[in-house]
Design a protein around this motif. Structure first.
Motif, PDB file in Angstrom:
ATOM      1  N   UNK A   1       0.824  -1.209   0.000  1.00 36.86           N
ATOM      2  CA  UNK A   1       0.000   0.000   0.000  1.00 36.86           C
ATOM      3  C   UNK A   1       0.860   1.261   0.000  1.00 36.86           C
ATOM      4  N   UNK A   2       1.903   1.275   0.822  1.00 34.26           N
ATOM      5  CA  UNK A   2       2.744   2.463   0.925  1.00 34.26           C
ATOM      6  C   UNK A   2       3.529   2.718  -0.357  1.00 34.26           C
ATOM      7  N   UNK A   3       4.013   1.650  -1.002  1.00 35.46           N
ATOM      8  CA  UNK A   3       4.826   1.820  -2.203  1.00 35.46           C
ATOM      9  C   UNK A   3       3.991   2.169  -3.426  1.00 35.46           C
ATOM     10  N   UNK A   4       2.695   1.873  -3.382  1.00 36.35           N
ATOM     11  CA  UNK A   4       1.826   2.110  -4.549  1.00 36.35           C
ATOM     12  C   UNK A   4       0.703   3.093  -4.247  1.00 36.35           C
ATOM     13  N   UNK A   5       0.927   3.986  -3.302  1.00 34.14           N
ATOM     14  CA  UNK A   5      -0.160   4.859  -2.870  1.00 34.14           C
ATOM     15  C   UNK A   5      -0.582   5.886  -3.921  1.00 34.14           C
ATOM     16  N   UNK A   6       0.210   6.068  -4.970  1.00 35.00           N
ATOM     17  CA  UNK A   6      -0.173   7.000  -6.035  1.00 35.00           C
ATOM     18  C   UNK A   6      -0.691   6.274  -7.277  1.00 35.00           C
TER      19      UNK A   6
ATOM     20  N   UNK B   1      -1.710   6.872   6.822  1.00 36.09           N
ATOM     21  CA  UNK B   1      -0.416   7.097   6.159  1.00 36.09           C
ATOM     22  C   UNK B   1      -0.514   7.938   4.895  1.00 36.09           C
ATOM     23  N   UNK B   2      -1.654   7.912   4.217  1.00 38.68           N
ATOM     24  CA  UNK B   2      -1.844   8.735   3.020  1.00 38.68           C
ATOM     25  C   UNK B   2      -3.288   9.226   2.990  1.00 38.68           C
ATOM     26  N   UNK B   3      -3.666   9.936   1.930  1.00 40.97           N
ATOM     27  CA  UNK B   3      -4.995  10.552   1.877  1.00 40.97           C
ATOM     28  C   UNK B   3      -6.084   9.483   1.833  1.00 40.97           C
TER      29      UNK B   3
END
Length: 792
Positions: free
Chosen positions: A327-332, A370-372
């Motif tokens: 999830x963190x590496x592909x959040x965009x 961790x992200x939006x």
């Protein structure tokens, strides 16, 4: 002629030399780019086996290492941070290179350790954790000695003995050591059992002494039923103990170096240089503690062919970490993220259940995800598209489970649940079994489930239109449906002209309406508003005229009621009038009150308009805060849009301060750079900032920081007054203090502390001295103590 020909020949030789040099540089660049592509692609999906790809790549790098060693080592150091999901692939590659070229392996270790020291000093703790895990796995590849890794761990654990440090500092170093043990624990146990056991005893001693005051503030649910909500360190320690009981053996980590054991086992190992954690300083922000989120257990999975690993099993830790990392590496890239999540190869686990739990774990993480949030919303949609026959079933089950546990759910998480589900339903024509939630119709409107459904319907309205929402709900839901979002214009002209003449405020509004439709100027409106008599006491000079403000705001915003764009255009055209009428805090309060009276049935319009007025500096953040805590807003105090508005005002204030701080730093850097150029005898640009320029900007920054501090003082003071009054009234009348309203209010106070903790902590001493004193009720003081423990 001969001299001329000779000169021409020299020029020709020179041109050939330059051409050869240019070709050589181009060839070097091409080779370097080729090497980088080969390194970055290894471990990706391929027709050949991973082992053969690694063996081939190692041979290529070994061949080119003499000419491109610096570049190769730099690329390998960069992938440690850039591709942590392929960590074991790259440790194997480094191991193969080290077995063939011991010097190259030593230089790689030297550069990686130097990078590690730099990121630790820069407080880039996520990068540091990836680097330390990489170094740990190099022990498995016979690149780093087990004894030197244990020395590094000992240095980290000694941080726990430091005085006057926040617990978050020692927590991070302990967590980082524990995090690596599933990868390297077996090797340490086999080679350095005594030293390793001493390390584990030290960790256990530290964990037994830790304060857990922060725990309640970070829990998604206030109840530990059906799942105990543990601090991450405690949960990880239980998982490590489980691993230890299994002789440090697990079956999920990909270990490609095992295929090269014969090539690696005789390689010379390197001793890590002494790595001392940098000293603590006040500006260091260590990662916050985390509470482990659990939604499912094995009884929730109907498929008997798969088994959900236990909460304290090492398999649960490894799978959770791989999913979180994805999830963190592909959040965009939500599509890539969904596809990567579903490619997980372990067949004996209920993958869909673990994916959904991981997504919700990040979405609900406190104080902030961790992200939006929209990333998680759109990711769940992609997962449903990729697995339409199975993923929606798991998602419906998860939704029903979350709904059943709403009574103990944190208010902020309820709000995030509403945001996600309204978005999700809007993509499926709002189809849902609403009848299953009809129980809320008989509940107290303040009950979490009733509040959830009402706010969910309101958010669905924001994403649709009123008639659609009415049609999608059962008839019995009429009592909790949001009102039709129409303006409540108080100056509607009656049919009787005589009655109109007897009501002067109606006449003022009609005249203003005609003037605005006739394209009058802001100056004309100001002149007209001055004619309206002030209803306040004439004996005292007042800074505002509430009647003039109400007539203007209601009339103008009613004329612009057709859409957001119409309202924005009206505000922009009469910006000068708003500024004149809102020149005092009382005037701004009147503007907000008039806007609320007009749009009380359209919360989305109110939120958008207040944000617009704050951005255009028509409203101050302190005025918005005072309005939210005013008597008129008490009936909407628990509504979610109110807190969206408050946090928008806080974010605006924080953004302004951050921007000014950045400008001051940039201005000082420019001045310093210019001074260095003068010392070096170089030319200087004309627009070099002067001391006066810097002082003027610093003065603006001081004012903004004072406003920021004042904003938080207003918010917390109002919270204390409101909650204290509730407690006093309840005790006076012999009523229960812990009402549903009181829970909502306390959670909102906690939310302000947590979501803006990095800013609020700057004013911690002031808050402790002026507001959160020892004579405050313990319910309120507990929230403040939880906030202090967050970074404590």
């Amino acid at each position: 002629m001969s001299r001329r020909r000779a000169h021409e020949d020299d020029d020709s030789d020179s041109d050939d030399g330059r051409s050869r040099s240019k070709r050589h540089r181009t060839e070097n660049i091409d080779i370097e780019e080729r090497l980088e592509k080969l390194i970055l692609k290894v471990g990706d999906k391929s027709s050949a086996s991973l082992e053969s790809n690694l063996e081939g790549l190692a041979a290529v790098l070994e061949h080119d290492i003499a000419n491109y060693k610096t570049k190769i080592i730099r690329i390998l150091c960069d992938v440690v941070i850039g591709y942590p999901d392929k960590m074991t692939v790259y440790t194997t590659l480094v191991g193969l290179l080290n077995a063939k070229n011991y010097t190259c392996g030593g230089e790689f270790i030297e550069i990686l350790v130097r990078d590690l020291k730099d990121v630790l000093k820069a407080c880039e703790f996520e990068k540091a954790r990836y680097m330390i895990l990489f170094l740990a796995d190099l022990v498995n590849c016979h690149v780093v000695s087990a004894s030197s890794l244990l020395s590094l761990y000992d240095n980290f654990i000694e941080v726990c003995l430091e005085d006057n440090i926040p617990q978050t500092r020692s927590d991070w170093y302990v967590h980082t050591v524990l995090y690596t043990l599933p990868w390297v624990g077996k090797e340490l146990f086999l080679n350095k059992e005594n030293e390793f056991n001493k390390l584990l005893v030290s960790i256990q001693s530290y964990l037994g002494k830790r304060s857990k005051t922060h725990l309640h503030a970070l829990k998604v649910w206030s109840s530990d039923s059906p799942h105990v909500q543990e601090d991450r360190l405690d949960c990880m320690w239980a998982q490590i103990k489980h691993l230890q009981s299994n002789a440090w053996t697990e079956r999920l980590i990909r270990r490609p170096y095992l295929a090269f054991e014969s090539a690696l086992q005789d390689a010379l190992q390197h001793t890590l240089p002494n790595i001392i954690p940098p000293s603590h300083h006040e500006d260091a922000l260590y990662p916050l503690p985390v509470v482990v989120f659990r939604m499912f257990d094995y009884t929730d999975v109907p498929d008997e062919t798969t088994v959900l690993p236990g909460s304290h099993s090492i398999e649960r830790f490894i799978i959770d970490e791989q999913l979180h990392l994805t999830l963190l590496l592909n959040q965009y890239e939500r599509k890539d993220c969904a596809a990567t999540l579903l490619m997980f190869k372990e067949e004996k686990i209920p993958l869909n259940y673990m994916i959904i739990e991981t997504v919700f774990a990040q979405m609900f993480r406190l104080p902030n995800p961790p992200t939006v949030e929209i990333f998680y919303h759109s990711l769940i949609l992609e997962l449903c598209k990729l697995q339409p026959s199975t993923m929606p079933i798991v998602l419906v089950q998860a939704t029903e489970m979350l709904f059943s546990r709403l009574d103990s759910m944190n208010t902020v998480c309820i709000e995030r649940f509403v945001n996600w589900l309204s978005y999700h339903l809007s993509n499926f024509q709002f189809k849902w079994t609403w009848e299953d939630w009809s129980e809320v119709l008989k509940m107290d409107p303040m009950a979490p489930k009733a509040m959830f459904v009402r706010e969910l319907l309101t958010k669905c309205l924001w994403l649709s239109y009123h008639k659609r929402i009415v049609e999608m709900c059962p008839d019995e839901f009429a009592s909790i449906l949001p009102a039709e979002p129409r303006p409540k214009f108080r100056y509607h002209a009656p049919d009787d002209e005589i009655e109109t003449e007897t009501m002067p405020e109606l006449m003022y509004s009609l005249r203003l309406t005609k003037s605005i439709k006739a394209k009058c100027t802001p100056e004309d409106v100001l002149d007209f508003l001055k004619e309206i008599p002030n209803p306040l006491d004439d004996s005292v000079e007042h800074t505002h005229n509430p009647l003039a403000i109400d007539v203007f705001v209601q009339t103008l915003l009613n004329l612009g009621a057709k859409s957001f764009s119409h309202s924005f255009a009206a505000i922009a055209k009469f910006n000068k009038v708003f500024k004149e009428l809102g020149s005092s805090d009382e005037g701004q309060q009147c503007i907000l009150k008039s806007m609320y009276d007009l749009w009380s049935d359209h919360q989305q319009m109110m939120l958008v308009l207040v944000n617009k007025m704050m951005k255009t500096n028509l409203l101050s953040v302190s005025a918005v805060a005072n309005w939210i805590f005013s008597e008129e807003m008490m009936r909407d105090f628990t509504r979610f849009y109110v807190w969206d508005t408050l946090h928008a005002s806080i974010r605006k204030m924080n953004k302004q301060v951050n921007q000014l701080q950045l400008e001051v730093e940039e201005m000082k850097d420019k001045k310093e750079e210019a001074a260095n150029k003068v010392n070096d005898g170089l030319d200087v640009d004309e627009n070099v900032p002067t001391e006066d320029d810097i002082e003027a900007l610093e003065e603006k920054l001081d004012i903004a920081q004072s406003d920021q501090k004042n904003l938080f003082l207003i918010i917390f003071q109002r919270f204390i007054m409101m909650l204290s009054n509730h407690i006093a009234n309840s005790e006076t009348h012999g009523q229960e203090v812990n009402t549903l309203w009181f829970k909502w209010a306390l959670d909102r106070l906690r939310q302000v502390f947590l979501q803006h903790h990095s800013v609020v902590r700057q004013y911690n001493n002031t808050l402790e001295t002026l507001l959160f004193t020892s004579d405050i009720d313990f319910h309120i003081l507990t929230v403040f103590n939880e906030f202090q423990a967050l970074r404590g």
